[in-house]
Design a protein around this motif. Sequence first.
Motif, PDB file in Angstrom:
ATOM      1  N   UNK A  42     -39.108   7.625  -2.726  1.00  0.00           N
ATOM      2  CA  UNK A  42     -37.958   6.902  -3.268  1.00  0.00           C
ATOM      3  C   UNK A  42     -38.370   6.183  -4.544  1.00  0.00           C
ATOM      4  N   UNK A  43     -37.407   5.630  -5.208  1.00  0.00           N
ATOM      5  CA  UNK A  43     -37.664   4.991  -6.509  1.00  0.00           C
ATOM      6  C   UNK A  43     -38.456   3.697  -6.352  1.00  0.00           C
ATOM      7  N   UNK A  44     -38.419   3.091  -5.188  1.00  0.00           N
ATOM      8  CA  UNK A  44     -39.237   1.907  -4.948  1.00  0.00           C
ATOM      9  C   UNK A  44     -40.718   2.256  -5.111  1.00  0.00           C
ATOM     10  N   UNK A  45     -41.102   3.449  -4.674  1.00  0.00           N
ATOM     11  CA  UNK A  45     -42.498   3.866  -4.709  1.00  0.00           C
ATOM     12  C   UNK A  45     -42.818   4.625  -5.995  1.00  0.00           C
ATOM     13  N   UNK A  46     -41.987   5.599  -6.350  1.00  0.00           N
ATOM     14  CA  UNK A  46     -42.341   6.551  -7.408  1.00  0.00           C
ATOM     15  C   UNK A  46     -41.264   6.673  -8.477  1.00  0.00           C
ATOM     16  N   UNK A  47     -40.569   5.588  -8.744  1.00  0.00           N
ATOM     17  CA  UNK A  47     -39.487   5.648  -9.721  1.00  0.00           C
ATOM     18  C   UNK A  47     -39.927   6.197 -11.070  1.00  0.00           C
ATOM     19  N   UNK A  48     -41.084   5.751 -11.581  1.00  0.00           N
ATOM     20  CA  UNK A  48     -41.545   6.220 -12.890  1.00  0.00           C
ATOM     21  C   UNK A  48     -41.822   7.717 -12.886  1.00  0.00           C
ATOM     22  N   UNK A  49     -42.384   8.208 -11.797  1.00  0.00           N
ATOM     23  CA  UNK A  49     -42.731   9.630 -11.746  1.00  0.00           C
ATOM     24  C   UNK A  49     -41.511  10.499 -11.488  1.00  0.00           C
ATOM     25  N   UNK A  50     -40.547   9.976 -10.763  1.00  0.00           N
ATOM     26  CA  UNK A  50     -39.280  10.703 -10.620  1.00  0.00           C
ATOM     27  C   UNK A  50     -38.593  10.835 -11.973  1.00  0.00           C
ATOM     28  N   UNK A  92     -34.981  10.673  -0.988  1.00  0.00           N
ATOM     29  CA  UNK A  92     -34.331  10.048   0.173  1.00  0.00           C
ATOM     30  C   UNK A  92     -35.341   9.558   1.216  1.00  0.00           C
ATOM     31  N   UNK A  93     -36.614   9.383   0.807  1.00  0.00           N
ATOM     32  CA  UNK A  93     -37.606   8.885   1.739  1.00  0.00           C
ATOM     33  C   UNK A  93     -37.645   7.356   1.786  1.00  0.00           C
ATOM     34  N   UNK A  94     -38.319   6.785   2.764  1.00  0.00           N
ATOM     35  CA  UNK A  94     -39.077   7.494   3.795  1.00  0.00           C
ATOM     36  C   UNK A  94     -38.181   8.082   4.877  1.00  0.00           C
ATOM     37  N   UNK A  95     -38.547   9.282   5.339  1.00  0.00           N
ATOM     38  CA  UNK A  95     -37.801   9.899   6.435  1.00  0.00           C
ATOM     39  C   UNK A  95     -38.099   9.198   7.756  1.00  0.00           C
ATOM     40  N   UNK A  96     -39.356   8.752   7.909  1.00  0.00           N
ATOM     41  CA  UNK A  96     -39.736   8.092   9.165  1.00  0.00           C
ATOM     42  C   UNK A  96     -39.014   6.755   9.312  1.00  0.00           C
ATOM     43  N   UNK A  97     -38.803   6.297  10.541  1.00  0.00           N
ATOM     44  CA  UNK A  97     -38.200   4.974  10.737  1.00  0.00           C
ATOM     45  C   UNK A  97     -39.052   3.895  10.090  1.00  0.00           C
ATOM     46  N   UNK A  98     -38.413   2.890   9.537  1.00  0.00           N
ATOM     47  CA  UNK A  98     -39.142   1.774   8.925  1.00  0.00           C
ATOM     48  C   UNK A  98     -39.185   0.560   9.844  1.00  0.00           C
ATOM     49  N   UNK A  99     -38.507   0.650  10.965  1.00  0.00           N
ATOM     50  CA  UNK A  99     -38.570  -0.384  11.995  1.00  0.00           C
ATOM     51  C   UNK A  99     -38.805   0.303  13.331  1.00  0.00           C
ATOM     52  N   UNK A 108     -44.067  -4.248  -0.556  1.00  0.00           N
ATOM     53  CA  UNK A 108     -43.565  -2.875  -0.706  1.00  0.00           C
ATOM     54  C   UNK A 108     -42.787  -2.456   0.531  1.00  0.00           C
ATOM     55  N   UNK A 109     -43.315  -2.805   1.694  1.00  0.00           N
ATOM     56  CA  UNK A 109     -42.618  -2.492   2.944  1.00  0.00           C
ATOM     57  C   UNK A 109     -41.240  -3.144   2.981  1.00  0.00           C
ATOM     58  N   UNK A 110     -41.169  -4.402   2.572  1.00  0.00           N
ATOM     59  CA  UNK A 110     -39.878  -5.098   2.563  1.00  0.00           C
ATOM     60  C   UNK A 110     -38.892  -4.416   1.616  1.00  0.00           C
ATOM     61  N   UNK A 111     -39.401  -3.977   0.457  1.00  0.00           N
ATOM     62  CA  UNK A 111     -38.528  -3.283  -0.504  1.00  0.00           C
ATOM     63  C   UNK A 111     -38.061  -1.941   0.061  1.00  0.00           C
ATOM     64  N   UNK A 112     -38.945  -1.244   0.768  1.00  0.00           N
ATOM     65  CA  UNK A 112     -38.560   0.029   1.392  1.00  0.00           C
ATOM     66  C   UNK A 112     -37.496  -0.189   2.461  1.00  0.00           C
ATOM     67  N   UNK A 164     -31.078   1.706  -2.507  1.00  0.00           N
ATOM     68  CA  UNK A 164     -31.196   2.893  -3.346  1.00  0.00           C
ATOM     69  C   UNK A 164     -31.420   4.167  -2.572  1.00  0.00           C
ATOM     70  N   UNK A 165     -32.291   4.154  -1.584  1.00  0.00           N
ATOM     71  CA  UNK A 165     -32.543   5.356  -0.781  1.00  0.00           C
ATOM     72  C   UNK A 165     -31.307   5.745   0.009  1.00  0.00           C
ATOM     73  N   UNK A 166     -30.654   4.746   0.589  1.00  0.00           N
ATOM     74  CA  UNK A 166     -29.458   5.040   1.379  1.00  0.00           C
ATOM     75  C   UNK A 166     -28.368   5.638   0.504  1.00  0.00           C
ATOM     76  N   UNK A 167     -28.246   5.144  -0.727  1.00  0.00           N
ATOM     77  CA  UNK A 167     -27.247   5.708  -1.636  1.00  0.00           C
ATOM     78  C   UNK A 167     -27.555   7.169  -1.952  1.00  0.00           C
ATOM     79  N   UNK A 168     -28.832   7.482  -2.131  1.00  0.00           N
ATOM     80  CA  UNK A 168     -29.181   8.879  -2.436  1.00  0.00           C
ATOM     81  C   UNK A 168     -28.945   9.784  -1.230  1.00  0.00           C
ATOM     82  N   UNK A 169     -29.239   9.284  -0.027  1.00  0.00           N
ATOM     83  CA  UNK A 169     -28.959  10.069   1.172  1.00  0.00           C
ATOM     84  C   UNK A 169     -27.457  10.260   1.334  1.00  0.00           C
ATOM     85  N   UNK A 170     -26.690   9.189   1.138  1.00  0.00           N
ATOM     86  CA  UNK A 170     -25.224   9.316   1.199  1.00  0.00           C
ATOM     87  C   UNK A 170     -24.733  10.338   0.175  1.00  0.00           C
TER      88      UNK A 170
END
Length: 467
Positions: free
Chosen positions: A208-216, A233-240, A440-444, A453-459
Amino acid sequence: MEIKNGDIAVVMVPLPAQGHLNQLLHLSRLISSYKIPVHYVGTTTHNRQARLRLQNWDLADLHFHDFSLPPFETTPPPNPDSPDKFPAQIIPLFFATSHLRRPLEALVRRLCGAARRVVVVYDCAMAWVVQDVPSLPNAECYFFNSVSVFQIYTYFMEVAGKAFPADGPRVLREIPSLDGTFPDEFWDYWHIQEKFLGNSAGVLHNTCRVIEGQFLDLFEKEGILGSLKQWAIGPFNPVEIPEQRDSDEKRRRRHESLHWLDNHPRNSVVLVSFGTTTTLSGQQIKELATGLEKSRQKFVWVLRDADNADIFSGDDDSRRSDQLPEGYEERVRGRGIIVRDWAPQLDILAHPATGGFITHCGWNSCMESMSMGVPMAAWPMHSDQPRNSVLITKFLGIGILVRDWERRQEVVTSTTIEQCIVLLMDTPEGEEMRRKAADLSAALKRSVMDGGGTRKELDSFIVHITR
């Protein structure tokens, strides 16, 4: 956002290797939450493997399709003492997946008869299996990249002979060589897949852009994949990870390592795990054991060999712990636990007692560690791992390198291992990395919530395939 689409069907086609099976199984759960039926396709053996190793998550809404492969020639696991750690024993399995082409086409054709649109999401290393899908009138394909965008971007730029932008991130000038990352047999396999990637209608990234925005941004600016639409649209894994308070029975089903972690303070334990594709030499096991002991830090060590093509064959020898120093487990009792079988890595990383992670830096492990806010000691072994380790340590600043890739043929000494563990777990420097990892975890976590941002891209992806 909830969409009910009985006339849309999604088919997942993973590469039959654990890190790939796992990512698309988590993506299947995300898409099925939109009330869209998801069909997960694979061999009988690997569908069983995927379900077994995702044991604590509800998979009831997914439709599994088990296909068989004809017998194929297997190769012995690589010599543990070889500096080449790529799991060559599973390459014949990759080539055998060509036999899934016809069963998959038949399944998609059957679904097309009942659905307005069939959407096939396939691992980019399985492109030849889905090559017939675009010819069906109401079917379309999207390929999925199982590695970091940093890895993909740098790879394609090098293949194209292009220079990195002068004003790009400094880390682009510090990337390790691709030498030694993959054997020739894998490159042969990959170049076959590349021929069919152009049949896709879009691309999905587990980042997602939180992690790799510049490279995307750089990836899209270069037009590496042409005009294909992309979704990060990552992370695919649950974050909680929900606490298992439901019943005594569920608590009893928790892995032994989690019960052990319950008895230790916050951020006091380091997880040591090199995934499912690494086999350490006997000498390296001894050095790692000694380094852990000398560090005086608490640890959970997952000590097992790499997966074979069939983990249920009975040939999977995970008894490498026989090579531990004499009396080792007695000496570390209470301070360390050694796990000799499959361990629920995501749950261990999510446990509050876990404060560090010695890892091979497979992308699955990186995403899970970032999701849970755990800093890493990066020890790459093969594949995309060397470049992932640089992304983690030199760009994101949430880890340290145990060993540079250029020194991969050397055994890492117990002294180096001890120093890395102490730095990660018991110094102000390590605490700063833990703070950055927590941020970073909190931002994810915010990114996957409604409006993130990730949820918007998945939507956006869901809206696109249900248009």
